[in-house]
Write a protein that holds these residues in place. Structure first.
Motif, mmCIF file in Angstrom:
data_model
loop_
_atom_site.group_PDB
_atom_site.id
_atom_site.type_symbol
_atom_site.label_atom_id
_atom_site.label_comp_id
_atom_site.label_asym_id
_atom_site.label_seq_id
_atom_site.Cartn_x
_atom_site.Cartn_y
_atom_site.Cartn_z
ATOM 1 N N HIS A 284 0.809 -1.223 0.000
ATOM 2 C CA HIS A 284 0.000 0.000 0.000
ATOM 3 C C HIS A 284 0.844 1.277 0.000
ATOM 4 C CE1 HIS A 284 -3.140 -2.887 1.229
ATOM 5 N NE2 HIS A 284 -3.964 -2.035 0.658
ATOM 6 N N ALA A 285 2.137 1.113 -0.180
ATOM 7 C CA ALA A 285 3.005 2.296 -0.239
ATOM 8 C C ALA A 285 2.628 3.153 -1.437
ATOM 9 C CB ALA A 285 4.466 1.868 -0.333
ATOM 10 N N GLU A 286 2.659 4.468 -1.242
ATOM 11 C CA GLU A 286 2.227 5.392 -2.287
ATOM 12 C C GLU A 286 3.374 6.281 -2.763
ATOM 13 O OE1 GLU A 286 -1.010 7.540 -0.594
ATOM 14 O OE2 GLU A 286 -2.412 5.852 -0.724
ATOM 15 N N THR A 287 3.199 6.854 -3.919
ATOM 16 C CA THR A 287 4.136 7.812 -4.537
ATOM 17 C C THR A 287 5.563 7.274 -4.638
ATOM 18 O OG1 THR A 287 4.696 8.977 -2.451
ATOM 19 C CG2 THR A 287 2.742 9.734 -3.655
ATOM 20 N N TRP B 105 1.338 -11.313 -4.750
ATOM 21 C CA TRP B 105 1.302 -10.052 -4.003
ATOM 22 C C TRP B 105 0.839 -8.919 -4.913
ATOM 23 C CZ3 TRP B 105 5.687 -13.190 -4.463
ATOM 24 C CH2 TRP B 105 5.890 -14.059 -3.383
ATOM 25 N N GLN B 106 -0.146 -8.172 -4.429
ATOM 26 C CA GLN B 106 -0.724 -7.077 -5.208
ATOM 27 C C GLN B 106 -0.214 -5.737 -4.689
ATOM 28 O OE1 GLN B 106 -4.994 -6.872 -5.183
ATOM 29 N NE2 GLN B 106 -5.072 -5.407 -6.874
ATOM 30 N N PHE B 107 0.482 -5.011 -5.550
ATOM 31 C CA PHE B 107 0.939 -3.652 -5.261
ATOM 32 C C PHE B 107 0.079 -2.710 -6.084
ATOM 33 C CE2 PHE B 107 4.395 -6.232 -3.933
ATOM 34 C CZ PHE B 107 5.166 -5.499 -3.035
ATOM 35 N N GLY B 108 -0.769 -1.944 -5.403
ATOM 36 C CA GLY B 108 -1.694 -1.099 -6.137
ATOM 37 C C GLY B 108 -2.683 -1.957 -6.903
ATOM 38 N N ASP B 109 -2.768 -1.755 -8.205
ATOM 39 C CA ASP B 109 -3.705 -2.543 -9.016
ATOM 40 C C ASP B 109 -3.002 -3.636 -9.813
ATOM 41 O OD1 ASP B 109 -2.340 -0.936 -10.753
ATOM 42 O OD2 ASP B 109 -4.096 -0.106 -11.770
ATOM 43 N N LYS B 110 -1.739 -3.898 -9.483
ATOM 44 C CA LYS B 110 -0.970 -4.890 -10.241
ATOM 45 C C LYS B 110 -0.455 -5.997 -9.327
ATOM 46 C CE LYS B 110 2.983 -5.312 -13.402
ATOM 47 N NZ LYS B 110 4.088 -4.598 -14.085
#
Length: 295
Positions: free
Chosen positions: A124-127, A173-178
């Motif tokens: 869920h890490a952003e930017t 493992w899902q990072f964002g939408d991928k």
């Protein structure tokens, strides 16, 4: 008749005296009430003044306390801060990985909830795209290693990562939408960042791999950590045997040869991190790779 007149005068005199006395008494009562009212008013005024003085004194004291306790200063301009905390991962490594890199997967599995929380934070890490190169490298190195541990404990007990079907291709493992797998992180992210030393920082949970460091990688310490990981791997005679004219190297150097030849030859790269000065004409061979679990 004379007696009646005298009696009437006497009655009239008594009545006047009584009225006068009543008036006097009324005046006394009225004066008393006025005095009490004035006294009460004065008392209330004193109370109000006292409250005002106390309030003013308290406010003054608050100002003095505020003046004596200044706010903490802002960080100096240019101070570097991490965009992501790897403290939870660091604690897990300290707890379940030895200095020599042996992993206690059984104990790690008992802490799978803590690991899951860390991995959830990663996903869920952003930017991330706005981070510095050092921050990105530290993030994805730690992510790769944490996901490798996660893969092993999901399938534990196993004797080798190769006992797991398609261990590097599973998109778990899902990072964002991928959805990502270990192969994506290594080849499409880390290797494209032109830092060959990542090969000594990420691990494949196997004996012949570089050891899993028991501290998390951080942006602030990345240069030192990558250099140390490279030096340790090259000096480990179980993985590499290095002398001036003969090299028995890990197959990592063959599998990813292009990564180590970006700024010269492989030997040029090795000479930056070995105590031995290797000849440009040194004979190179590669050691067998042991895929047994690094426990």
């Amino acid at each position: 008749m004379k007696q009646l007149l005298t009696l009437a005068l006497l009655v009239l005199f008594c009545a006047c005296k009584s009225t006068k006395q009543t008036t006097s008494n009324t005046q006394i009562v009225t004066n008393t009430i006025k005095k009490e009212a004035i006294a009460e008013a004065e008392s209330k005024k004193d109370i109000v003044n006292t409250v005002k003085k106390d309030t003013l004194s308290s406010h003054t004291e608050t100002i003095k306390l505020t003046e004596k306790t200044p706010l903490p200063p802002l960080p100096p301009k240019g101070t570097k801060t991490e965009n992501f905390s790897h403290q939870r991962w660091n604690k897990l490594l300290q707890k379940h990985v030895s200095i020599s890199g042996n992993v206690d997967y059984k104990k790690f599995r008992e802490d799978k909830t803590t690991l899951a929380i860390y991995i959830d934070a990663l996903t869920h890490a952003e930017t991330i795209e706005d981070w510095s190169k050092e921050e990105k490298l530290a993030f994805w190195i730690n992510a790769y290693n944490a996901l490798t541990i996660d893969l092993i404990i999901k399938n534990y007990p196993v004797k080798s990562i190769k006992d797991i079907k398609n261990p590097w291709e599973q998109r778990l493992w899902q990072f964002g939408d991928k959805w990502y797998n270990l192969e994506d992180i290594e080849h499409k992210i880390l290797r494209k960042m032109d830092e060959p030393r990542i090969h000594f920082a990420i691990v494949c949970a196997s004996y012949s791999c570089p050891k899993l460091q028991n501290t998390a990688f951080t942006a602030d310490n990345l240069e030192q950590q990558l250099t140390l990981a490279t030096q340790e791997f090259l000096s480990d005679t179980n993985r590499n045997e290095i002398s001036e004219n003969t090299l028995k190297l890990s197959k990592i150097f063959r599998w990813f040869s292009k990564d180590f030849e970006q700024n010269g030859s492989l030997i040029d790269f090795l000479n930056k991190y070995t105590e031995v000065t290797i000849s440009a004409k040194a004979k190179i061979s590669y050691k067998d790779y042991n895929w047994d679990l690094n426990d």
